[in-house]
Design a protein around this motif. Structure first.
Motif, PDB file in Angstrom:
ATOM      1  N   GLN A  82      63.058  98.962 -11.729  1.00 26.61           N
ATOM      2  CA  GLN A  82      63.276  98.788 -10.438  1.00 26.61           C
ATOM      3  C   GLN A  82      62.519  99.995  -9.645  1.00 26.61           C
ATOM      4  OE1 GLN A  82      67.293  98.169  -9.527  1.00 26.61           O
ATOM      5  NE2 GLN A  82      66.954  98.520  -7.394  1.00 26.61           N
ATOM      6  N   VAL A  83      62.873 101.281 -10.032  1.00 24.33           N
ATOM      7  CA  VAL A  83      62.356 102.386  -9.291  1.00 24.33           C
ATOM      8  C   VAL A  83      60.756 102.454  -9.329  1.00 24.33           C
ATOM      9  CG1 VAL A  83      61.815 105.002  -9.490  1.00 24.33           C
ATOM     10  CG2 VAL A  83      64.372 103.815  -9.654  1.00 24.33           C
ATOM     11  N   ALA A  84      60.158 102.094 -10.694  1.00 24.63           N
ATOM     12  CA  ALA A  84      58.604 102.096 -10.671  1.00 24.63           C
ATOM     13  C   ALA A  84      58.121 101.061  -9.904  1.00 24.63           C
ATOM     14  CB  ALA A  84      58.282 101.915 -12.189  1.00 24.63           C
ATOM     15  N   LEU A  85      58.577  99.789  -9.858  1.00 25.75           N
ATOM     16  CA  LEU A  85      58.161  98.870  -9.013  1.00 25.75           C
ATOM     17  C   LEU A  85      58.376  99.025  -7.578  1.00 25.75           C
ATOM     18  CD1 LEU A  85      57.392  95.848  -9.698  1.00 25.75           C
ATOM     19  CD2 LEU A  85      59.525  94.955  -9.336  1.00 25.75           C
ATOM     20  N   TYR A  86      59.426  99.502  -7.206  1.00 26.17           N
ATOM     21  CA  TYR A  86      59.546  99.703  -5.609  1.00 26.17           C
ATOM     22  C   TYR A  86      58.776 101.102  -5.362  1.00 26.17           C
ATOM     23  CZ  TYR A  86      64.107  97.392  -5.529  1.00 26.17           C
ATOM     24  OH  TYR A  86      65.046  96.455  -5.359  1.00 26.17           O
ATOM     25  N   SER A 129      56.037  94.041 -12.771  1.00 24.75           N
ATOM     26  CA  SER A 129      55.324  93.008 -11.929  1.00 24.75           C
ATOM     27  C   SER A 129      54.740  91.857 -12.526  1.00 24.75           C
ATOM     28  CB  SER A 129      54.082  93.824 -11.153  1.00 24.75           C
ATOM     29  OG  SER A 129      53.513  92.961 -10.121  1.00 24.75           O
ATOM     30  N   ASP A 130      54.216  92.198 -13.599  1.00 23.04           N
ATOM     31  CA  ASP A 130      53.837  90.923 -14.567  1.00 23.04           C
ATOM     32  C   ASP A 130      55.032  90.036 -14.979  1.00 23.04           C
ATOM     33  OD1 ASP A 130      51.433  91.962 -14.200  1.00 23.04           O
ATOM     34  OD2 ASP A 130      51.412  92.834 -16.431  1.00 23.04           O
ATOM     35  N   ARG A 131      56.358  90.580 -15.331  1.00 22.62           N
ATOM     36  CA  ARG A 131      57.279  89.793 -15.805  1.00 22.62           C
ATOM     37  C   ARG A 131      57.594  89.020 -14.429  1.00 22.62           C
ATOM     38  NH1 ARG A 131      62.010  92.724 -18.668  1.00 22.62           N
ATOM     39  NH2 ARG A 131      60.477  92.791 -20.346  1.00 22.62           N
ATOM     40  N   GLY A 132      57.702  89.544 -13.227  1.00 27.66           N
ATOM     41  CA  GLY A 132      58.182  88.676 -11.977  1.00 27.66           C
ATOM     42  C   GLY A 132      57.221  87.586 -11.812  1.00 27.66           C
ATOM     43  N   GLU A 162      67.986 112.859 -10.843  1.00 23.58           N
ATOM     44  CA  GLU A 162      66.869 112.852 -11.832  1.00 23.58           C
ATOM     45  C   GLU A 162      65.729 112.689 -10.937  1.00 23.58           C
ATOM     46  OE1 GLU A 162      67.641 110.563 -15.617  1.00 23.58           O
ATOM     47  OE2 GLU A 162      65.324 110.278 -15.532  1.00 23.58           O
ATOM     48  N   GLN A 163      64.574 113.554 -11.261  1.00 22.06           N
ATOM     49  CA  GLN A 163      63.233 113.153 -10.844  1.00 22.06           C
ATOM     50  C   GLN A 163      62.596 112.067 -11.657  1.00 22.06           C
ATOM     51  OE1 GLN A 163      61.070 116.788  -9.947  1.00 22.06           O
ATOM     52  NE2 GLN A 163      62.544 117.671  -8.825  1.00 22.06           N
ATOM     53  N   VAL A 164      62.031 111.127 -11.257  1.00 25.54           N
ATOM     54  CA  VAL A 164      61.489 110.176 -11.807  1.00 25.54           C
ATOM     55  C   VAL A 164      60.109 109.718 -11.373  1.00 25.54           C
ATOM     56  CG1 VAL A 164      61.556 107.565 -12.730  1.00 25.54           C
ATOM     57  CG2 VAL A 164      63.935 108.846 -11.619  1.00 25.54           C
ATOM     58  N   PRO A 165      59.150 110.524 -12.177  1.00 22.37           N
ATOM     59  CA  PRO A 165      57.545 110.458 -11.803  1.00 22.37           C
ATOM     60  C   PRO A 165      57.220 109.024 -11.949  1.00 22.37           C
ATOM     61  CG  PRO A 165      58.050 112.110 -13.579  1.00 22.37           C
ATOM     62  CD  PRO A 165      59.272 111.552 -13.530  1.00 22.37           C
ATOM     63  N   PHE A 166      56.291 108.693 -11.150  1.00 19.17           N
ATOM     64  CA  PHE A 166      55.981 107.193 -10.984  1.00 19.17           C
ATOM     65  C   PHE A 166      55.377 106.756 -12.404  1.00 19.17           C
ATOM     66  CE2 PHE A 166      52.261 104.236  -9.969  1.00 19.17           C
ATOM     67  CZ  PHE A 166      53.047 102.966  -9.734  1.00 19.17           C
ATOM     68  N   ASN A 167      55.581 105.685 -13.131  1.00 19.71           N
ATOM     69  CA  ASN A 167      55.216 105.163 -14.294  1.00 19.71           C
ATOM     70  C   ASN A 167      54.466 103.680 -13.828  1.00 19.71           C
ATOM     71  OD1 ASN A 167      54.918 103.823 -16.592  1.00 19.71           O
ATOM     72  ND2 ASN A 167      57.108 104.605 -17.376  1.00 19.71           N
ATOM     73  N   GLY A 168      53.169 103.763 -13.897  1.00 18.73           N
ATOM     74  CA  GLY A 168      52.309 102.865 -13.473  1.00 18.73           C
ATOM     75  C   GLY A 168      52.274 101.640 -14.345  1.00 18.73           C
ATOM     76  N   GLN A 169      52.602 102.190 -15.501  1.00 18.40           N
ATOM     77  CA  GLN A 169      52.635 101.104 -16.726  1.00 18.40           C
ATOM     78  C   GLN A 169      53.734 100.388 -16.770  1.00 18.40           C
ATOM     79  OE1 GLN A 169      52.020 102.668 -20.607  1.00 18.40           O
ATOM     80  NE2 GLN A 169      52.008 100.851 -21.567  1.00 18.40           N
ATOM     81  N   LEU A 170      54.889 101.069 -16.232  1.00 19.67           N
ATOM     82  CA  LEU A 170      56.214 100.153 -16.226  1.00 19.67           C
ATOM     83  C   LEU A 170      56.314  99.330 -15.122  1.00 19.67           C
ATOM     84  CD1 LEU A 170      59.147  99.945 -17.309  1.00 19.67           C
ATOM     85  CD2 LEU A 170      59.737 101.761 -15.999  1.00 19.67           C
TER      86      LEU A 170
END
Ligand code: SF4
Length: 194
Positions: free
Chosen positions: A104-108, A152-155, A139-147
């Motif tokens: 969710q975080v990566a997608l947002y 997005s593909d799953r959606g 927690e700091q969460v760096p952007f994970n483009g692959q995730l």
């Protein structure tokens, strides 16, 4: 048709909002500039695929104290968790303990980039509040483009399956799984077996 949420579930949701509002106040007291609404008074969010993929973010950190590794703007996501779930999150981190929230975080971060330029270049801040002890975890969460791409593909895959009237496999084999308990389609999905 879906299922109405029980009174207990609605109370859990409302209590979660109270925790979130409290956390926003704490962050402001700590010197963070956090925005939860646009200038038009609407919740920050995004819409894609003709509105069939939508999300609302908990907040945008526009400025704040200088913390190593932190940059602005940054996505802010908050969850209130029971003691067991909170301890597991701090022990294993967001990605391993809460993969759905991590996606969710990566997608947002990805979908908010056109609206808030730079948001995907800075780590998101994930805040977990322990509902039993009021302890906080950041927690700091760096952007994970692959995730983000996977989510997005799953959606898109789900939308394509819906359009084709194709029934996708369930995510779990147990109707009492916690995700199913909070799913508004539980009765229809499991035919009353839960
Ligand atoms: S009840 Fe469980 S398996 Fe069925 S749609 Fe909801 S979350 Fe998925």
């Amino acid at each position: 048709m879906g299922r109405e949420f029980s009174g207990t579930t609605l109370r859990i949701f409302e209590a979660g909002h109270v925790f979130e509002e409290t956390a926003i106040r704490w962050l402001r007291l700590a010197g963070f500039e956090i925005h939860t609404e646009t200038s038009q008074g609407e919740q920050y969010g995004f819409s894609a695929a003709d509105g069939r993929i939508q999300g609302h973010v908990d907040g945008i950190l526009a400025n704040g104290p200088e913390v190593i590794g932190l940059g602005y703007p940054a996505l802010w996501e908050c969850k209130s968790l029971n003691n067991k779930s909170w301890k597991d999150t701090i022990k294993r981190g967001l990605t391993l303990s809460k993969p759905v929230y991590a996606a969710q975080v990566a997608l947002y971060q990805a979908y908010m980039e056109p609206h808030v330029p730079g948001i995907s270049q800075n780590p998101a801040i994930f805040t977990a509040i322990n509902k039993d002890t009021a302890e906080l975890y950041f927690e700091q969460v760096p952007f994970n483009g692959q995730l983000a791409q996977q989510a997005s593909d799953r959606g898109v895959r789900i939308l394509q399956a819906c359009d084709a009237h194709e029934l996708l496999p369930r995510m779990v084999n147990d109707p009492t799984h916690y995700e199913c308990k909070f799913c508004s389609w539980q009765d229809r999905c499991w035919g009353g077996k839960a």
